[in-house]
Design an enzyme around this catalytic site. Sequence first.
Site, PDB file in Angstrom:
ATOM      1  N   CYS A 172       7.006  -3.930   1.194  1.00 24.63           N
ATOM      2  CA  CYS A 172       5.904  -2.978   1.371  1.00 24.63           C
ATOM      3  C   CYS A 172       5.382  -2.416   0.041  1.00 24.63           C
ATOM      4  CB  CYS A 172       6.309  -1.865   2.327  1.00 24.63           C
ATOM      5  SG  CYS A 172       7.716  -0.875   1.798  1.00 24.63           S
ATOM      6  N   HIS A 195       9.146   3.319   3.837  1.00 25.11           N
ATOM      7  CA  HIS A 195       8.164   2.267   4.088  1.00 25.11           C
ATOM      8  C   HIS A 195       6.774   2.784   3.729  1.00 25.11           C
ATOM      9  CE1 HIS A 195       6.703  -1.451   5.761  1.00 25.11           C
ATOM     10  NE2 HIS A 195       5.880  -0.815   6.578  1.00 25.11           N
ATOM     11  N   HIS A 221       0.382  -3.572   5.732  1.00 30.69           N
ATOM     12  CA  HIS A 221       1.705  -3.401   5.128  1.00 30.69           C
ATOM     13  C   HIS A 221       2.487  -4.693   5.232  1.00 30.69           C
ATOM     14  CE1 HIS A 221       3.955  -2.788   9.083  1.00 30.69           C
ATOM     15  NE2 HIS A 221       2.701  -2.948   9.437  1.00 30.69           N
TER      16      HIS A 221
END
Length: 186
Positions: A69, A121, A133
Site C-alpha cells: 500500500c 494500511h 490501494h
Amino acid sequence: DVCSSDLALLGSALLGASLLLQLHGLGALPLPLAGWHTLVAQSLISSAQSFLGTPYRYGGTSRDTGLDCSGLLNVTFRETLGVKMPRRSLDLSKLGSPVRRNDLQPGDLVFFNTLERNYSHSGLYIGDGKFIHAASRGKERLVRINQIDDDYYRTRFQGGRRLPLAPTVLPSRTGVPAARWALVQH
C-alpha cells in the site's frame, strides 16, 4: 478521456510557467492552491490507476515485482510529481493536515487499521466514495479500487490527510534552478 501523459504534460507546463514567473521576480502563476490541488490530484489518480492489477507484495515498490500500500503511494508520488514520500503508512499519516471522511477530496491520502495497528494500511482517495490501494487481503491481492464505505474498510477507517503540494524552485549544484513539486510547509 484525458490520459495520464496528457495530465503530466499539462502539469509540467503549468509548473514550468509558474517557476519562470517566480525566477524573473514576477510572482507565481495566478492559480489558487485549490487549483493546484485539483491538477495534482488528477495527475496522481491517473498515475495510480495505471497500476491497477499489479500484484500485492509486502515491501514492494515496483510495477514488475509488486507493490504494497505505501509502495503504491511512494511510486505514484515519485513518478508523477518527483516528490519523495515516507515508505511506511504510519509515517505517511503524519504528513499534511487531517481530513474527516465526509470532507475527503480526490488526491487525499486515506488510512485504515487493518492489522490491529494504527495506520497500518493506506490508499489514495479518487472521489465518489472510492479509493485505490494495494490490497493485501482477500482473493484479489493486487492494486484495486474499493468503496471507502465497504463493510471491511468503513469500520477500519482512521482518517484522511490532505497534502499541500505546490510548484517550487530548488537550487542546484550547476547553478540552474530545478523545478519540481514539493510539500508546502505550514
